[in-house]
Design a protein around this motif. Structure first.
Motif, short mmCIF file in Angstrom:
data_model
loop_
_atom_site.label_atom_id
_atom_site.label_comp_id
_atom_site.label_asym_id
_atom_site.label_seq_id
_atom_site.Cartn_x
_atom_site.Cartn_y
_atom_site.Cartn_z
N ILE A 1 5.07 -3.86 -3.40
CA ILE A 1 3.69 -4.35 -2.94
C ILE A 1 3.33 -5.77 -2.86
CG2 ILE A 1 1.37 -4.74 -3.75
CD1 ILE A 1 2.16 -2.93 -6.34
N THR A 2 2.27 -5.58 -1.66
CA THR A 2 2.63 -6.88 -1.27
C THR A 2 0.83 -6.86 -0.46
OG1 THR A 2 2.62 -8.49 0.94
CG2 THR A 2 2.13 -5.89 1.22
N SER A 3 0.06 -8.07 -0.48
CA SER A 3 -1.35 -8.14 -0.74
C SER A 3 -1.72 -8.68 0.50
CB SER A 3 -1.96 -8.64 -1.55
OG SER A 3 -1.66 -10.54 -1.91
N ASP A 4 -0.27 -9.14 2.03
CA ASP A 4 -1.01 -9.66 2.41
C ASP A 4 -0.15 -8.50 3.82
OD1 ASP A 4 -0.63 -11.25 5.06
OD2 ASP A 4 0.17 -12.57 3.44
N LEU A 5 -1.16 -8.38 4.16
CA LEU A 5 -1.10 -7.71 5.57
C LEU A 5 0.18 -7.91 6.80
CD1 LEU A 5 -1.39 -4.27 6.55
CD2 LEU A 5 -3.30 -5.19 8.07
N GLN A 6 0.17 -9.28 7.07
CA GLN A 6 1.07 -10.17 8.35
C GLN A 6 2.32 -9.85 7.03
OE1 GLN A 6 -0.14 -13.93 8.44
NE2 GLN A 6 -2.12 -13.17 9.91
N THR B 1 -7.28 0.31 -11.28
CA THR B 1 -6.60 0.73 -10.00
C THR B 1 -7.32 0.35 -9.55
OG1 THR B 1 -6.32 2.41 -11.42
CG2 THR B 1 -5.74 3.05 -9.30
N ALA B 2 -6.37 0.54 -7.92
CA ALA B 2 -7.01 0.13 -5.88
C ALA B 2 -5.73 1.02 -5.92
CB ALA B 2 -5.81 -1.63 -5.40
N ILE B 3 -6.41 1.36 -4.99
CA ILE B 3 -5.65 2.58 -3.65
C ILE B 3 -5.01 1.71 -2.25
CG2 ILE B 3 -6.21 4.60 -2.78
CD1 ILE B 3 -6.52 5.28 -5.15
N SER B 4 -4.27 2.23 -2.16
CA SER B 4 -3.35 0.91 -1.39
C SER B 4 -3.08 2.47 -0.22
CB SER B 4 -2.02 1.34 -1.60
OG SER B 4 -1.35 1.08 -0.28
N THR B 5 -4.38 2.58 0.78
CA THR B 5 -3.66 3.54 1.89
C THR B 5 -2.72 2.81 3.12
OG1 THR B 5 -5.79 2.25 3.05
CG2 THR B 5 -5.83 3.77 2.04
N LYS B 6 -2.54 1.81 3.46
CA LYS B 6 -0.70 1.85 4.56
C LYS B 6 0.15 0.95 3.53
CE LYS B 6 -4.34 0.15 7.51
NZ LYS B 6 -4.41 1.12 8.21
N GLU B 7 1.75 1.24 4.61
CA GLU B 7 2.43 0.78 3.60
C GLU B 7 3.30 0.30 5.22
OE1 GLU B 7 4.79 3.90 1.22
OE2 GLU B 7 5.82 4.66 4.18
N GLY B 8 4.61 -0.52 4.85
CA GLY B 8 4.87 -0.64 5.54
C GLY B 8 6.30 -1.02 5.18
N LYS B 9 7.75 -1.65 6.46
CA LYS B 9 8.25 -2.42 6.06
C LYS B 9 8.35 -4.25 6.02
CE LYS B 9 12.76 -2.53 8.30
NZ LYS B 9 13.59 -2.61 9.43
N GLU C 1 11.82 -1.45 2.41
CA GLU C 1 10.74 0.10 2.95
C GLU C 1 10.05 0.20 2.04
OE1 GLU C 1 11.83 2.70 6.41
OE2 GLU C 1 13.83 1.92 6.62
N HIS C 2 8.46 0.59 2.71
CA HIS C 2 7.61 1.75 2.08
C HIS C 2 6.78 0.42 1.07
CE1 HIS C 2 9.27 5.34 3.06
NE2 HIS C 2 10.77 4.99 3.17
N VAL C 3 6.91 0.03 1.64
CA VAL C 3 6.00 -1.79 1.09
C VAL C 3 4.18 -0.63 1.20
CG1 VAL C 3 5.53 -4.12 0.62
CG2 VAL C 3 7.72 -3.15 1.53
N LEU C 4 3.72 -0.90 -0.41
CA LEU C 4 2.70 -0.74 -0.36
C LEU C 4 1.17 -1.96 0.28
CD1 LEU C 4 2.13 1.80 -3.13
CD2 LEU C 4 2.09 2.28 -1.15
N TYR C 5 1.18 -2.07 0.47
CA TYR C 5 -0.32 -2.72 0.92
C TYR C 5 -1.61 -2.63 0.25
CZ TYR C 5 -4.38 -5.49 3.62
OH TYR C 5 -5.80 -6.15 3.06
N VAL C 6 -1.70 -3.46 -0.59
CA VAL C 6 -2.78 -3.59 -1.74
C VAL C 6 -3.63 -5.11 -1.84
CG1 VAL C 6 -3.61 -3.19 -3.98
CG2 VAL C 6 -1.03 -1.93 -3.25
#
Length: 152
Positions: free
Chosen positions: A34-39, A59-67, A77-82
């Motif tokens: 998990i990361t809170s920083d989209l950058q 509970t928060a809902i993650s709608t994006k993920e990345g590497k 990989e599959h790091v959730l953006y929260v």
């Protein structure tokens, strides 16, 4: 940098300017990275509402993920953006499942190794009851052509 290629999280310039990068916590209890920083993310894609428990019980809902490229030898990989999250987590469970890495803990350190080559690719140092990720030092080997015997 080509499309889809990740840059390393923290450049030498950031360190030279004494900016304190957000640490990545190696967490054996986390289900996901998990990361809170989209950058931090590259190759960002939408995910269908993945619920993530927060420390306050909500509970928060993650709608994006990345590497994320943590170092030259370690991509996750599959790091959730929260965005509501207050830190960056590396899930030991996900790291072991998604990749060919093994993780070993001692009282003060943790080592992330490639299972096949046994090469150290990252580590964690225990600070304030948490293991914080740090890049493994890279060693370079140079082959010299034309030398058949040891010369002193």
């Amino acid at each position: 940098m080509t499309k889809g290629e990740c840059s390393m999280l923290y450049s030498r310039t950031e360190y030279a300017q004494k900016k304190k990068p957000s640490p990545w916590i190696l967490d054996s209890g986390a289900s996901n990275h998990i990361t809170s920083d989209l950058q931090h993310l590259c190759n960002v894609t939408d995910v269908s509402g993945c619920p993530v428990g927060l420390l306050n019980g909500h509970t928060a809902i993650s709608t994006k993920e990345g590497k994320v490229k943590l170092s030259d030898n370690l991509n996750i990989e599959h790091v959730l953006y929260v965005p509501q999250f207050k830190c960056n987590l590396i899930s030991i469970s996900q790291l072991s499942y998604d990749s060919n890495y093994s993780v070993q803990f001692t009282d003060d350190l943790c080592a992330i190794e490639d299972r096949t080559s046994k090469m150290l690719i990252g580590s964690g140092e225990r600070r304030n009851e948490l293991y914080l990720f740090r890049e493994a030092p890279s060693n370079k080997v140079c082959k010299v052509e034309g030398m058949n015997e040891l010369e002193v």
